[in-house]
Scaffold this motif. Structure first.
Motif, PDB file in Angstrom:
ATOM      1  N   THR A 190      -6.443   3.609   6.178  1.00 27.78           N
ATOM      2  CA  THR A 190      -7.360   2.532   5.777  1.00 27.78           C
ATOM      3  C   THR A 190      -8.816   2.991   5.856  1.00 27.78           C
ATOM      4  OG1 THR A 190      -6.968   1.756   8.002  1.00 27.78           O
ATOM      5  CG2 THR A 190      -6.031   0.472   6.233  1.00 27.78           C
ATOM      6  N   MET A 215      -9.134  -1.411  -3.559  1.00 27.58           N
ATOM      7  CA  MET A 215      -8.184  -2.505  -3.363  1.00 27.58           C
ATOM      8  C   MET A 215      -6.780  -2.069  -3.784  1.00 27.58           C
ATOM      9  SD  MET A 215      -7.534  -5.631  -2.526  1.00 27.58           S
ATOM     10  CE  MET A 215      -8.971  -6.663  -2.427  1.00 27.58           C
ATOM     11  N   SER A 218      -5.386   0.201  -1.161  1.00 34.04           N
ATOM     12  CA  SER A 218      -5.013  -0.494   0.074  1.00 34.04           C
ATOM     13  C   SER A 218      -3.738  -1.313  -0.118  1.00 34.04           C
ATOM     14  CB  SER A 218      -6.189  -1.318   0.587  1.00 34.04           C
ATOM     15  OG  SER A 218      -5.890  -2.669   0.627  1.00 34.04           O
ATOM     16  N   LEU A 221      -0.836   1.099  -0.090  1.00 28.73           N
ATOM     17  CA  LEU A 221      -0.539   1.495   1.288  1.00 28.73           C
ATOM     18  C   LEU A 221       0.284   0.418   1.982  1.00 28.73           C
ATOM     19  CD1 LEU A 221      -3.880   3.021   2.586  1.00 28.73           C
ATOM     20  CD2 LEU A 221      -1.715   4.191   2.232  1.00 28.73           C
ATOM     21  N   ARG A 222      -0.088  -0.857   1.722  1.00 33.05           N
ATOM     22  CA  ARG A 222       0.588  -1.952   2.390  1.00 33.05           C
ATOM     23  C   ARG A 222       2.022  -2.119   1.877  1.00 33.05           C
ATOM     24  NH1 ARG A 222       3.611  -5.160   2.603  1.00 33.05           N
ATOM     25  NH2 ARG A 222       3.710  -7.362   3.096  1.00 33.05           N
ATOM     26  N   TYR A 223       2.248  -1.859   0.582  1.00 28.32           N
ATOM     27  CA  TYR A 223       3.563  -2.157   0.026  1.00 28.32           C
ATOM     28  C   TYR A 223       4.542  -0.988   0.036  1.00 28.32           C
ATOM     29  CZ  TYR A 223       2.907  -6.963  -0.909  1.00 28.32           C
ATOM     30  OH  TYR A 223       2.756  -8.303  -0.718  1.00 28.32           O
ATOM     31  N   PRO A 225       5.902   0.742   2.593  1.00 32.43           N
ATOM     32  CA  PRO A 225       7.049   0.518   3.493  1.00 32.43           C
ATOM     33  C   PRO A 225       7.962  -0.603   3.004  1.00 32.43           C
ATOM     34  CG  PRO A 225       4.997   0.566   4.722  1.00 32.43           C
ATOM     35  CD  PRO A 225       4.635   0.527   3.277  1.00 32.43           C
ATOM     36  N   THR A 226       7.369  -1.675   2.466  1.00 33.41           N
ATOM     37  CA  THR A 226       8.166  -2.803   1.979  1.00 33.41           C
ATOM     38  C   THR A 226       9.093  -2.352   0.854  1.00 33.41           C
ATOM     39  OG1 THR A 226       6.257  -4.167   2.463  1.00 33.41           O
ATOM     40  CG2 THR A 226       8.002  -5.182   1.201  1.00 33.41           C
ATOM     41  N   LEU A 275       2.333 -11.689  -5.664  1.00 31.54           N
ATOM     42  CA  LEU A 275       1.175 -11.254  -4.879  1.00 31.54           C
ATOM     43  C   LEU A 275      -0.120 -11.629  -5.597  1.00 31.54           C
ATOM     44  CD1 LEU A 275       0.187  -9.645  -2.400  1.00 31.54           C
ATOM     45  CD2 LEU A 275       0.072  -7.675  -3.893  1.00 31.54           C
ATOM     46  N   MET A 279      -3.046 -13.876  -4.086  1.00 31.41           N
ATOM     47  CA  MET A 279      -4.425 -13.397  -3.957  1.00 31.41           C
ATOM     48  C   MET A 279      -5.388 -14.348  -4.655  1.00 31.41           C
ATOM     49  SD  MET A 279      -3.848  -9.336  -4.506  1.00 31.41           S
ATOM     50  CE  MET A 279      -5.561  -8.853  -4.480  1.00 31.41           C
ATOM     51  N   PHE A 284      -9.522 -14.917  -4.520  1.00 38.41           N
ATOM     52  CA  PHE A 284      -9.881 -13.572  -4.968  1.00 38.41           C
ATOM     53  C   PHE A 284     -10.271 -13.617  -6.439  1.00 38.41           C
ATOM     54  CE2 PHE A 284      -8.733  -9.390  -6.752  1.00 38.41           C
ATOM     55  CZ  PHE A 284      -9.586  -8.609  -5.993  1.00 38.41           C
ATOM     56  N   ARG A 292     -17.245  -7.686   3.729  1.00 38.19           N
ATOM     57  CA  ARG A 292     -16.178  -6.830   4.226  1.00 38.19           C
ATOM     58  C   ARG A 292     -16.037  -6.962   5.725  1.00 38.19           C
ATOM     59  NH1 ARG A 292     -14.750  -3.352   0.081  1.00 38.19           N
ATOM     60  NH2 ARG A 292     -12.932  -2.928   1.348  1.00 38.19           N
ATOM     61  N   LEU A 293     -14.782  -7.045   6.161  1.00 39.92           N
ATOM     62  CA  LEU A 293     -14.528  -7.072   7.602  1.00 39.92           C
ATOM     63  C   LEU A 293     -14.803  -5.697   8.195  1.00 39.92           C
ATOM     64  CD1 LEU A 293     -13.384  -8.421  10.169  1.00 39.92           C
ATOM     65  CD2 LEU A 293     -11.152  -7.626   9.463  1.00 39.92           C
ATOM     66  N   HIS A 294     -14.295  -4.680   7.519  1.00 45.22           N
ATOM     67  CA  HIS A 294     -14.485  -3.328   8.040  1.00 45.22           C
ATOM     68  C   HIS A 294     -15.811  -2.796   7.563  1.00 45.22           C
ATOM     69  CE1 HIS A 294     -10.496  -2.965   9.635  1.00 45.22           C
ATOM     70  NE2 HIS A 294     -10.052  -3.562   8.550  1.00 45.22           N
TER      71      HIS A 294
ATOM     72  N   ASN B  89       5.479 -11.421   0.056  1.00 44.52           N
ATOM     73  CA  ASN B  89       4.700 -11.288  -1.173  1.00 44.52           C
ATOM     74  C   ASN B  89       3.352 -11.975  -1.130  1.00 44.52           C
ATOM     75  OD1 ASN B  89       6.912  -9.973  -1.956  1.00 44.52           O
ATOM     76  ND2 ASN B  89       7.558 -11.427  -3.511  1.00 44.52           N
ATOM     77  N   PHE B 102      -8.754 -11.430   4.492  1.00 38.48           N
ATOM     78  CA  PHE B 102      -8.802 -11.325   3.024  1.00 38.48           C
ATOM     79  C   PHE B 102      -9.489 -12.528   2.363  1.00 38.48           C
ATOM     80  CE2 PHE B 102      -6.883 -12.093  -1.156  1.00 38.48           C
ATOM     81  CZ  PHE B 102      -7.290 -10.956  -1.792  1.00 38.48           C
ATOM     82  N   GLU B 105     -13.190 -12.679   3.200  1.00 40.75           N
ATOM     83  CA  GLU B 105     -13.979 -11.709   2.429  1.00 40.75           C
ATOM     84  C   GLU B 105     -14.268 -12.249   1.044  1.00 40.75           C
ATOM     85  OE1 GLU B 105     -12.574  -7.423   4.267  1.00 40.75           O
ATOM     86  OE2 GLU B 105     -11.348  -8.330   2.736  1.00 40.75           O
ATOM     87  N   ASN B 106     -13.251 -12.917   0.460  1.00 44.30           N
ATOM     88  CA  ASN B 106     -13.441 -13.481  -0.875  1.00 44.30           C
ATOM     89  C   ASN B 106     -14.464 -14.609  -0.867  1.00 44.30           C
ATOM     90  OD1 ASN B 106     -11.524 -11.758  -1.841  1.00 44.30           O
ATOM     91  ND2 ASN B 106      -9.859 -13.221  -1.599  1.00 44.30           N
ATOM     92  N   ARG B 111     -19.891 -11.182   8.306  1.00 44.32           N
ATOM     93  CA  ARG B 111     -18.942 -10.463   9.136  1.00 44.32           C
ATOM     94  C   ARG B 111     -18.794 -11.068  10.545  1.00 44.32           C
ATOM     95  NH1 ARG B 111     -18.365  -6.334  12.694  1.00 44.32           N
ATOM     96  NH2 ARG B 111     -16.388  -5.262  12.463  1.00 44.32           N
ATOM     97  N   MET B 114     -16.740 -14.020  10.458  1.00 44.66           N
ATOM     98  CA  MET B 114     -15.377 -13.631  10.097  1.00 44.66           C
ATOM     99  C   MET B 114     -14.585 -13.241  11.342  1.00 44.66           C
ATOM    100  SD  MET B 114     -14.410 -10.940   7.136  1.00 44.66           S
ATOM    101  CE  MET B 114     -15.862 -11.000   6.165  1.00 44.66           C
TER     102      MET B 114
END
Lengths: 323, 268
Positions: A190, A215, A218, A221-223, A225-226, A275, A279, A284, A292-294, B89, B102, B105-106, B111, B114
């Protein structure tokens, strides 16, 4: 299958882990250029490079074994380039030469040795050494034995330049792969993604939406394993109806893969549809500004690391220009 | 005050095959409404219309005084959130923390706020210790709780649960139902879409859908008693009510048993 590790991030605690992913990516790039800048005759530079890499691994507390595991898939390429150089590079003074006698019996003896190697190599742990033994064996057979009618002779000549350049290219590859292994070992996927997004930002001028690319990465990356889990389930379901994924002729295997791929394809589409709905329902809007959180924080450490890599780059450019 | 108003709403994927036909429905602020219907009754389409994923072919939908249209739909979504059926999903983030973030952020939440909200709502759904976990290490119920936290963090006035418990085990289901009751007490308007009668018991009002039409809207208790309507729309009666019917049919009359069974049907 469920807990498959994406990337090869190994948790740790050293300055490499505290660095900003942006710094790591840029430094990797700078150092790669530096390695390519080293002129072919500046052998001692390559050794300095190797020394610096070892130093980096030691200070960064990266286990050498992990790096070796990263290099292993490349072993074939490394050896191939080396052998290629030895066989075909004819520059510089001759170091050593062997006469090779080609006769039917000699060739058969060599072929037997190669066959023996092919069938026994899976039982030997040090595959590379074993491969070298085989090569030496073939050369000795062709050199020493002269069974039956020798219809032709040849010569295996090793030139100085071949040895040097072969070695040089090998070192260069090893340094580059080690550097990128250090990056992937010490950075979470990430974070790597975030860093890439930030580094790619200038591409916005080319109207490439880097945020969307990030996006996409990311979500992939998330899907992963699923979807792997899903594939596993389908394989089990097919196996319960008699499909054998492990054995069978090539034609059967292709059919079996299709029986896995078609449902996987449909499932992925269904998933991505749902999905996308989820979103969108969570506000979205593609291309819209998001907070951004990160967030990435630039430390003094990052400045130092960047300056050091730039100094190394300048050093290798200077050597190339001056020497 | 009506927080949701649907005025003569129709929707069809193909012409002359309406999935929803002339729906009129008003939902009050703070109300808990169940939309009950069998497969193919149009109940999931209804939820997609409410969240603006589909556009009605006729009629209008007003959410929190915003009439849904292409321009206003993004604004309206700040007031209404939805939890979907499949927990896998709708998990967007790489970790639980990322997923709750998520929506924020939208919405361009700063921050600092958040981080606060993520912490608060992760605690609320008892997922605080899982914040750094990845979705494939969570159970379906846990993923669904994360989805709820993600919507709660966006602080919407209305939450739709679109068969949100149908893929969960009994324990996971009970937890989600508990959150629903708790949220409703805190003043959130809740719409549950289901064919599970046990979920319907908890709500204030029940809307019964059949073939795209509302065939009954009434207080939960009276709908649950209304055998005729439920049978007409292929819905199963609650078990205690079935027993009650049997007793009546066989002429076994015991006031005590009857009142006990009725009581039982209204508890979980």
């Amino acid at each position: 299958m469920k807990n498959i590790v994406i990337g090869r991030y190994i948790p740790g605690n050293s300055f490499l882990y505290k660095m900003d992913p942006r710094t790591k990516i840029i430094s990797l790039f700078v150092l790669m250029v530096a390695v390519f800048m080293i002129p072919r005759d500046a052998f001692e530079m390559m050794f300095i490079g190797i020394g610096l890499i070892v130093l980096l691994l030691l200070i960064g507390k990266i286990s050498i074994k992990r790096v070796y595991l990263g290099l292993r898939p490349l072993m074939f390429l490394l050896i191939f380039t080396f052998v290629f150089q030895i066989l075909f590079n004819r520059q510089g003074p001759e170091l050593q030469s062997w006469d090779l006698n080609y006769s039917f019996l000699n060739i058969i003896a060599a072929a037997v040795l190669v066959l023996f190697w092919i069938f026994t190599k899976k039982y030997v742990r040090t595959k590379i050494l074993y491969f070298a033994f085989m090569l030496v064996g073939v050369i000795i057979i062709l050199n020493q034995l002269s069974l039956g009618n020798v219809f032709s002779t040849g010569q295996l000549v090793i030139h100085e330049e071949a040895l040097l350049i072969g070695f040089f290219i090998m070192m260069r590859l090893i340094i580059i792969v080690t550097l990128s292994t250090v990056l992937t070992l010490s950075t979470k996927p990430t974070d790597l993604n975030l860093g890439l997004e930030a580094v790619m930002k200038p591409l916005k001028f080319l109207r490439i939406n880097t945020e969307e690319i990030a996006m996409i990465i990311s979500i992939s990356l998330r899907y992963i394993p699923t979807l792997l889990d899903e594939a596993n389930k389908i394989m089990l379901a097919q196996a319960s109806r008699g499909v054998d994924f492990a054995e069978g002729k090539l034609k059967d295997k292709v059919m079996q893969i299709i029986s896995l791929l078609v449902p996987m394809f449909i499932i992925s589409f269904k998933r991505s549809d749902e999905l996308a709905n989820a979103m969108e329902a969570r506000c979205f809007i593609p291309g819209a500004t998001r907070t951004r959180l990160h967030q990435l924080f630039w430390n003094r450490l990052d400045t130092v690391a960047l300056v050091v890599s730039l100094i190394i780059l300048i050093g290798s450019i200077t050597v190339r220009v001056v020497v | 005050m009506d927080i949701i108003q649907m005025k003569n709403v129709s929707f069809s994927y193909q012409q002359d095959q309406p999935v929803l036909d002339g729906i009129n429905l008003n939902i009050k602020k703070g109300e808990w409404v169940t939309i009950l219907g069998h497969n193919g009754s149009g109940k999931s389409t209804l939820s997609k219309l409410l969240i603006g994923l589909l556009k009605p072919s006729q009629g209008e939908i007003i959410i929190d005084n915003i009439t849904l249209s292409r321009e206003t739909v993004h604004e309206a979504r700040k007031h209404i959130g939805i939890v979907f059926q499949n927990p896998d999903n709708q998990f967007v983030g790489v970790t639980v923390r990322d997923d709750i973030a998520f929506g924020l952020e939208n919405l361009q939440v700063p921050r600092n706020e958040m981080v606060e909200r993520i912490d608060k709502y992760a605690h609320k759904v008892h997922m605080a210790e899982y914040l750094n976990k990845e979705p494939h290490n969570l159970s379906g119920g846990q993923k669904q709780r994360v989805a709820i936290a993600g919507i709660l963090a966006m602080q919407t006035d209305i939450i739709i649960f679109d068969e949100a418990t149908s893929m969960l085990d009994p324990k996971g289901r009970r937890m989600i139902l508990d959150y629903m009751s708790q949220l409703n007490k805190e003043g959130v308007t809740i719409i549950t879409i289901t064919h599970d009668m046990k979920e319907a018991v908890l709500s204030d009002r029940i809307v019964v859908l059949k073939k795209g039409k509302i065939i009954k809207v009434d207080k939960a208790k009276s709908v649950l008693k209304d055998q005729e309507t439920l049978e007409k729309s292929n819905l199963e009666l609650l078990l205690p009510l079935k027993v009650l019917n049997y007793l009546e049919k066989e002429n076994i009359d015991n006031e005590k048993v009857r009142s006990y069974l009725w009581e039982l049907s209204l508890t979980r």
